[in-house]
Design a protein around this motif. Structure first.
Motif, short mmCIF file in Angstrom:
data_model
loop_
_atom_site.label_atom_id
_atom_site.label_comp_id
_atom_site.label_asym_id
_atom_site.label_seq_id
_atom_site.Cartn_x
_atom_site.Cartn_y
_atom_site.Cartn_z
N PRO A 85 -33.31 56.41 -4.10
CA PRO A 85 -34.32 57.41 -4.47
C PRO A 85 -35.26 56.85 -5.53
CG PRO A 85 -32.08 58.32 -4.56
CD PRO A 85 -31.94 56.84 -4.43
N GLU A 86 -36.36 57.54 -5.73
CA GLU A 86 -37.33 57.12 -6.73
C GLU A 86 -37.68 58.29 -7.65
OE1 GLU A 86 -40.71 55.48 -4.76
OE2 GLU A 86 -39.65 53.67 -4.08
N GLY A 87 -38.32 57.97 -8.76
CA GLY A 87 -38.84 59.00 -9.64
C GLY A 87 -37.82 59.54 -10.60
N TRP A 88 -37.88 60.84 -10.81
CA TRP A 88 -37.05 61.50 -11.80
C TRP A 88 -35.60 61.61 -11.38
CZ3 TRP A 88 -38.85 62.56 -16.53
CH2 TRP A 88 -40.22 62.71 -16.71
N ALA A 89 -34.72 61.58 -12.37
CA ALA A 89 -33.31 61.90 -12.18
C ALA A 89 -32.94 62.96 -13.22
CB ALA A 89 -32.42 60.67 -12.36
N LEU A 90 -32.08 63.87 -12.83
CA LEU A 90 -31.55 64.87 -13.74
C LEU A 90 -30.20 64.37 -14.25
CD1 LEU A 90 -31.93 67.70 -15.01
CD2 LEU A 90 -30.72 68.64 -13.02
N VAL A 91 -30.06 64.23 -15.56
CA VAL A 91 -28.87 63.62 -16.16
C VAL A 91 -28.23 64.60 -17.14
CG1 VAL A 91 -27.98 61.65 -17.47
CG2 VAL A 91 -29.95 61.33 -15.96
N ARG A 92 -26.94 64.77 -16.99
CA ARG A 92 -26.19 65.62 -17.92
C ARG A 92 -25.05 64.81 -18.54
NH1 ARG A 92 -23.47 70.68 -15.30
NH2 ARG A 92 -21.98 69.09 -14.59
N ILE A 93 -24.85 65.00 -19.84
CA ILE A 93 -23.72 64.40 -20.53
C ILE A 93 -23.07 65.47 -21.39
CG2 ILE A 93 -25.10 63.55 -22.50
CD1 ILE A 93 -23.26 61.06 -22.47
N ALA B 238 -23.26 63.14 -15.29
CA ALA B 238 -23.61 63.28 -13.88
C ALA B 238 -25.08 62.98 -13.73
CB ALA B 238 -23.29 64.68 -13.37
N VAL B 239 -25.44 62.37 -12.61
CA VAL B 239 -26.83 62.00 -12.33
C VAL B 239 -27.19 62.55 -10.96
CG1 VAL B 239 -28.49 60.12 -12.10
CG2 VAL B 239 -26.55 59.88 -13.68
N TRP B 240 -28.27 63.37 -10.91
CA TRP B 240 -28.79 63.90 -9.66
C TRP B 240 -30.20 63.37 -9.41
CZ3 TRP B 240 -26.30 66.98 -13.29
CH2 TRP B 240 -25.14 67.65 -12.89
N SER B 241 -30.59 63.26 -8.17
CA SER B 241 -31.94 62.84 -7.83
C SER B 241 -32.91 64.01 -8.00
CB SER B 241 -31.98 62.35 -6.38
OG SER B 241 -31.64 63.41 -5.49
N ALA B 242 -34.21 63.73 -7.85
CA ALA B 242 -35.22 64.77 -8.01
C ALA B 242 -35.05 65.89 -7.00
CB ALA B 242 -36.61 64.16 -7.90
N ASP B 243 -34.49 65.57 -5.81
CA ASP B 243 -34.24 66.62 -4.82
C ASP B 243 -32.83 67.19 -4.93
OD1 ASP B 243 -32.83 64.46 -3.88
OD2 ASP B 243 -33.83 64.35 -1.93
N LEU C 213 -33.96 54.25 -8.10
CA LEU C 213 -32.65 54.71 -8.56
C LEU C 213 -31.53 54.12 -7.71
CD1 LEU C 213 -33.51 58.45 -9.32
CD2 LEU C 213 -33.52 56.48 -10.87
N GLY C 214 -31.41 52.79 -7.75
CA GLY C 214 -30.28 52.14 -7.13
C GLY C 214 -29.05 52.26 -8.02
N LEU D 245 -28.83 67.89 -21.35
CA LEU D 245 -29.27 67.87 -19.96
C LEU D 245 -30.76 67.58 -19.94
CD1 LEU D 245 -28.68 68.44 -16.90
CD2 LEU D 245 -29.21 70.84 -17.40
N ALA D 246 -31.17 66.55 -19.24
CA ALA D 246 -32.58 66.16 -19.27
C ALA D 246 -32.99 65.46 -17.99
CB ALA D 246 -32.85 65.25 -20.47
N TRP D 247 -34.26 65.60 -17.68
CA TRP D 247 -34.89 64.78 -16.65
C TRP D 247 -35.24 63.43 -17.27
CZ3 TRP D 247 -34.93 66.27 -11.71
CH2 TRP D 247 -34.83 67.63 -11.42
N ILE D 248 -34.94 62.36 -16.56
CA ILE D 248 -35.23 61.01 -17.07
C ILE D 248 -35.82 60.17 -15.94
CG2 ILE D 248 -34.32 58.98 -18.25
CD1 ILE D 248 -31.94 60.56 -19.16
N ARG D 249 -36.79 59.35 -16.28
CA ARG D 249 -37.27 58.35 -15.33
C ARG D 249 -37.65 57.09 -16.07
NH1 ARG D 249 -43.11 60.73 -13.15
NH2 ARG D 249 -44.17 60.86 -15.17
#
Length: 272
Positions: free
Chosen positions: A207-215, A230-235, A163-164, A152-156
């Motif tokens: 969205p822009e910036g960071w995404a939280l990604v889990r595998i 799963a991919v979540w936005s910064a918010d 983040l289209g 699980l990590a933040w990625i940008r």
């Protein structure tokens, strides 16, 4: 789509055996959407089967005219390189509609990216890692021999890419295979099939910036593994979920002929 509609393969997104699988799937989505929807109709799902590693030459996409239902349109496509098929897949498009909402996959409660240390993947093995900033949000690390197959990590994107849908497809496949969290010795785990389902959070401006990604991997055996992402936005809005079938190969140490990298530690493609 005409066979002359070409997509160049960005050498910056090289993995071990070829171009990074998530990037290739995102490029296919962009080509198909631009050809059949003018780039405006929201995508709901994308499935890509990788037939062979994608090299450095341009990809030529062929597609069927979209089969249109009451509210959806489905396109089947193939991607060819050097005259040979490299991938096949389908994309489902559909407009936004009114309906009930449900959030059954909330973002994990983890520290924000500013409070997480960076992770540097070995760029000599996965050159595409130079394009990403990765900050693990838990104690799980690749090749740490941990108790669970989950990362699980933040990625940008370092170039500030929004983040289209195509970018989210890349991020869903950006972390090392989840089994790496349990292993201490790397081995190739290339992707044979990747499916992404997109949420309505991508219907409007990306969205822009960071995404939280889990595998994570819930099961592996017989030389195969299934990874869920799963991919979540910064918010903390869910942007997409993914599932991929992967081949688990024996460890080996080799540099692919003509390729810019050596030894895979993250997602690639496979001739299955």
């Amino acid at each position: 789509m005409t066979p002359h509609a070409e997509t160049p393969v960005d050498p910056l997104w090289w993995s071990w055996e070829g171009a990074h699988g998530g990037w290739v799937a995102g490029a296919a989505l962009t080509a198909v959407r631009d050809a059949f929807t003018g780039g405006h109709r929201p995508v709901r799902s994308l499935t890509t089967h990788f037939l062979a590693p994608v090299g450095t030459g341009p990809l030529r996409f062929f597609g069927t005219a979209p089969a249109t239902g009451r509210s959806t349109a489905t396109c089947l496509f193939t991607g060819h390189q050097d005259g040979e098929p490299a991938l096949v897949g389908s994309a489902l498009f559909g407009p936004r509609r009114t309906g009930p909402g449900y959030d059954g996959l909330p973002a994990p409660d983890v520290p924000g990216p500013d409070d997480c240390p960076p992770l540097h993947l070995p760029v000599e093995q996965v050159p595409f890692a130079r394009q990403l900033e990765i900050r693990p949000a838990t104690a799980d690390r690749p090749l740490a021999g941990g108790p669970r197959a989950e990362l699980l990590a933040w990625i940008r994107f370092r170039e500030g890419r929004g983040l289209g849908a195509a970018a989210v497809t890349t991020l869903a496949d950006a972390l090392p295979p989840a089994l790496y969290a349990r292993w201490r010795t790397p081995r190739p785990v290339p992707t044979a099939e990747l499916t992404i389902h997109f949420t309505d959070a991508l219907d409007d401006e990306a969205p822009e910036g960071w995404a939280l990604v889990r595998i994570r991997t819930d099961h592996a055996g017989g030389g195969w593994a299934v990874d869920d992402s799963a991919v979540w936005s910064a918010d903390r809005r869910l942007l997409a979920t993914g599932r991929q079938a992967r081949v688990v190969r024996e460890p080996r140490d080799r540099r692919p002929p003509g390729g810019p990298g050596a030894g895979q530690t993250a997602a690639g493609t496979v001739n299955s």
